[in-house]
Structure formats: C-alpha cells, structure tokens
Design an enzyme around this catalytic site. Structure first.
Site, PDB file in Angstrom:
ATOM      1  N   GLU A   1       0.862  -1.194   0.000  1.00 16.56           N
ATOM      2  CA  GLU A   1       0.000   0.000   0.000  1.00 16.56           C
ATOM      3  C   GLU A   1       0.895   1.240   0.000  1.00 16.56           C
ATOM      4  OE1 GLU A   1      -1.538   0.822   3.959  1.00 16.56           O
ATOM      5  OE2 GLU A   1      -3.337   1.790   3.173  1.00 16.56           O
TER       6      GLU A   1
ATOM      7  N   ASN B   1      -7.241   5.888  -1.664  1.00 18.31           N
ATOM      8  CA  ASN B   1      -6.114   5.012  -1.373  1.00 18.31           C
ATOM      9  C   ASN B   1      -6.294   3.816  -2.318  1.00 18.31           C
ATOM     10  OD1 ASN B   1      -4.185   3.327  -0.253  1.00 18.31           O
ATOM     11  ND2 ASN B   1      -4.674   3.887   1.858  1.00 18.31           N
TER      12      ASN B   1
ATOM     13  N   LYS C   1      -9.564   1.670  -1.737  1.00 12.86           N
ATOM     14  CA  LYS C   1      -9.753   1.169  -0.356  1.00 12.86           C
ATOM     15  C   LYS C   1     -11.091   1.593   0.233  1.00 12.86           C
ATOM     16  CE  LYS C   1      -7.136   1.268   4.039  1.00 12.86           C
ATOM     17  NZ  LYS C   1      -5.840   1.748   4.599  1.00 12.86           N
TER      18      LYS C   1
ATOM     19  N   GLU D   1      -6.331   8.892   7.664  1.00 13.46           N
ATOM     20  CA  GLU D   1      -6.866   8.342   6.406  1.00 13.46           C
ATOM     21  C   GLU D   1      -8.284   8.828   6.132  1.00 13.46           C
ATOM     22  OE1 GLU D   1      -5.997   4.566   4.727  1.00 13.46           O
ATOM     23  OE2 GLU D   1      -4.769   4.026   6.449  1.00 13.46           O
TER      24      GLU D   1
ATOM     25  N   CYS E   1      -4.836  -2.989   3.214  1.00 12.32           N
ATOM     26  CA  CYS E   1      -4.504  -2.833   4.626  1.00 12.32           C
ATOM     27  C   CYS E   1      -5.669  -3.088   5.570  1.00 12.32           C
ATOM     28  CB  CYS E   1      -3.870  -1.468   4.894  1.00 12.32           C
ATOM     29  SG  CYS E   1      -3.065  -1.465   6.516  1.00 12.32           S
TER      30      CYS E   1
ATOM     31  N   ASN F   1       0.318  -0.787   5.542  1.00  9.69           N
ATOM     32  CA  ASN F   1       1.231  -0.002   6.379  1.00  9.69           C
ATOM     33  C   ASN F   1       0.616  -0.062   7.770  1.00  9.69           C
ATOM     34  OD1 ASN F   1       3.214   2.237   4.779  1.00  9.69           O
ATOM     35  ND2 ASN F   1       1.516   1.432   3.552  1.00  9.69           N
TER      36      ASN F   1
HETATM   37  N1  CDT Z   1      -2.984   1.585   6.506  1.00  8.94           N
HETATM   38  C1  CDT Z   1      -3.878   1.025   7.352  1.00  8.94           C
HETATM   39  O1  CDT Z   1      -5.029   0.784   7.007  1.00  8.94           O
HETATM   40  N2  CDT Z   1      -3.442   0.777   8.623  1.00  8.94           N
HETATM   41  C2  CDT Z   1      -4.310   0.311   9.654  1.00  8.94           C
HETATM   42  C3  CDT Z   1      -3.910   0.895  10.948  1.00  8.94           C
HETATM   43  C4  CDT Z   1      -4.961   0.683  11.942  1.00  8.94           C
HETATM   44  S1  CDT Z   1      -4.749   1.599  13.375  1.00  8.94           S
HETATM   45  C5  CDT Z   1      -3.447   0.875  14.162  1.00  8.94           C
HETATM   46  C6  CDT Z   1      -4.380  -1.210   9.756  1.00  8.94           C
HETATM   47  O2  CDT Z   1      -5.486  -1.730   9.897  1.00  8.94           O
HETATM   48  O3  CDT Z   1      -3.348  -1.876   9.725  1.00  8.94           O
END
Ligand code: CDT
Length: 302
Positions: free
Chosen positions: A46, A109, A126, A145, A171, A196
């Site tokens: 991502e 995204n 996303k 986000e 993600c 990420n």
């Molecule tokens: N990029 C992304 O969606 N990251 C989220 C972070 C969640 S809050 C810790 C994930 O679900 O991995």
C-alpha cells in the site's frame, strides 16, 4: 497449468526526504529479484511510492497533493512499467490517487493490477479507512486516512489476470471478513493486498505485542474462509520514527503461511501457488452454493 509463481516485495521504510527515483530504484531491484525467482506477478505494498503520510497533519494543500498520483502510470513511475514489460512480469502497486471527476478533486487510497504488457488491468479503491478526520493533539502520530481519502467507490471487483481471477483489498480491509467474502463471492482465486501497519496503535497500546498476530490471523482467516490464495505486502521497519509491522506473507487457501518475510527491510519472498488447491476448500468445507445461508445474514448488509 493452474500454477502461478507469485512474489511479494516487502518495502523497508520510505522517508519523507527520499526521492522518487530512489524509491523507484528499490521497487525495480525487487522486481528484478522476483523475476530471477521465476515469478510471473509481484505484489508491492500500500502507498508504495511515498512515506505513509497520513501520520502527519498536512494543512498545505500543495504539500498534501505532492503525495498523490494524478495518473497511473505517470512519468515518475514509467520506468517500473517499462521494466515490467522488458522482464515480462505483472505487478500490483498501491499508491495515493488524486482524481478529477465531474469537476471535483477526489482522493483515494488505490491499488492497481498491471499485466506483463504494462497495461493496467484492474483497480481497487480502499473501502475501510481507519483512523480519524481531524487533528488529535493527544496522539504521538496521526492516522488521518479519513481526512485524506474518500471511501472507495469501485466495490470489490475481481479481474482476470491471464487465467487467474484476482481481487484486491488494502490494509485495514484485510481485517474485515466482509471484504474477503465479497471477493470470494465475486470469484477471486487470489487476493493481493498491501499494508502499512504501525506496531503500536496509540489508542490500544496493550495490543502492540499482538500486531503481527492480528495481521496474520486476518490474512490466514480470510484466505481459508474463502478458499483463496492471499499475497500480503507490507511497508515495514521504522519509518520517520514509527515502527511498521513486517511479516509480509503468501497464504494458501488452506490458511497455511507458505512464505514469510524475516526482516523489516526490502525483501522478496515467493511461492508457486497451485490454484487447484482452492477447490479443496471451495468444493468442501466452504462450498458457498451448498452451505451458505444468506437469508440469515441480512443484518450484515444493513
Ligand atoms: N494503513 C492502514 O489501514 N493501517 C491500519 C492501521 C490501523 S490503526 C493501528 C491497519 O489496519 O493496519
């Protein structure tokens, strides 16, 4: 044959100051390594072209825009597309997308699936956006986000990539059984995803030691419960002071991890995926036609 040699290219951290050409160079080196292993498709993470900027509250619109791609491909990523054609390898790439639609600036995204001829054959925006829309002063880093992206408007499409049916999610989507089930119902045989994931979520620090477990749990469950192969590529390591989880992986329809990174740096893993194995699940324990009872699931879609 129903076998696909598949690679996942995990990225180490990308710092704000790293040039686009340096980032592209890293992606291209991993694409070459994937090809060297005989891979026919390589999955990048991502937001693979930038530092994960939702950690910063960016008020200057021009600065914010600098993290987005207004076209894919575009001149700054063309060398990656050219290399893919030269090597004859397809790829999956996540990036921040800025699109002008009906006179409106829209931000998503996004991930694309590119074939061995360098053609974009699939696109996903996303849907499950984590975090918050406004600056939160008590956080050590932001997770904006919901400010920087709209909820994706393409649903969960599945695309033909050569003879394989490929879906994508991004993600946070991987934590939601609904995302996997939609891809499963839409006929996916392989789900590609990038992530990420901060090791510590400031709101639930008591889960920090479980970050990798929850990541693998989600991908393994999603793959098994829908009888699909899954390829999960992370951005890992300490990026701008904040650790991101590694453990990029390839998971079989049985839920077994068949390849796993063992660093938090740029690292390629690969596996030969036999798409006959999907049937072990989809013709038996998760035979949708035989065993699903959708009339009892209405609440899920409300
Ligand atoms: N990029 C992304 O969606 N990251 C989220 C972070 C969640 S809050 C810790 C994930 O679900 O991995």
């Amino acid at each position: 044959s129903r076998k696909l040699n598949l690679a996942v290219a995990q990225l180490g951290p990308i710092h704000r100051s790293e040039s686009r050409s340096a980032i592209l160079g890293r992606l291209m080196e991993m694409m070459r390594e994937a090809k060297g292993r005989g891979a026919e498709l390589v999955v990048f993470p991502e937001a693979a072209l930038t530092s994960f900027f939702p950690r910063w509250f960016i008020e200057d619109e021009a600065e914010l825009d600098s993290y987005y791609e207004t076209a894919m491909p575009n001149p700054s990523v063309q060398p990656l597309f050219d290399l893919a054609v030269q090597l004859g390898i397809g790829f999956h790439l996540g990036y921040a997308e800025l699109a002008w639609e009906n006179g409106r600036k829209r931000r998503f995204n996004t991930a694309v699936l590119v074939d061995r001829n360098g053609r974009v054959v699939g696109k996903y925006r996303k849907i499950h956006l984590p975090g918050h829309a406004d600056y939160e002063a008590d956080r050590p880093f932001q997770n904006l986000e919901k400010r920087y992206f709209e909820v994706g408007d393409l649903g969960f499409p599945v695309y033909s990539y050569e003879e394989w049916q490929v879906g994508m999610c991004i993600c946070n989507d991987r934590r939601w059984p609904e995302a996997w089930r939609m891809l499963g119902l839409n006929g996916a045989e392989l789900v590609c995803l990038g992530y990420n994931t901060p090791v510590t979520d400031p709101r639930t620090p008591q889960h920090s030691h479980l970050t990798s477990f929850h990541h693998l749990l989600s991908v393994q469950a999603g793959a098994y419960q829908n009888g699909v192969w899954a390829a999960a590529a992370g951005k890992a390591g300490v990026e701008e002071g904040w650790p991101l989880v590694g453990h990029s992986c390839i998971v079989a329809p049985s839920g077994e991890v068949v390849a796993l990174t063992s660093s938090v740096e740029d690292e390629v893993i690969s596996a030969v995926c036999n798409f006959e194995r999907n049937r072990e699940i989809r013709e038996h324990i998760f035979n949708f036609e035989k065993h699903r009872q959708p009339h009892t699931y209405r609440k899920i879609a409300e």
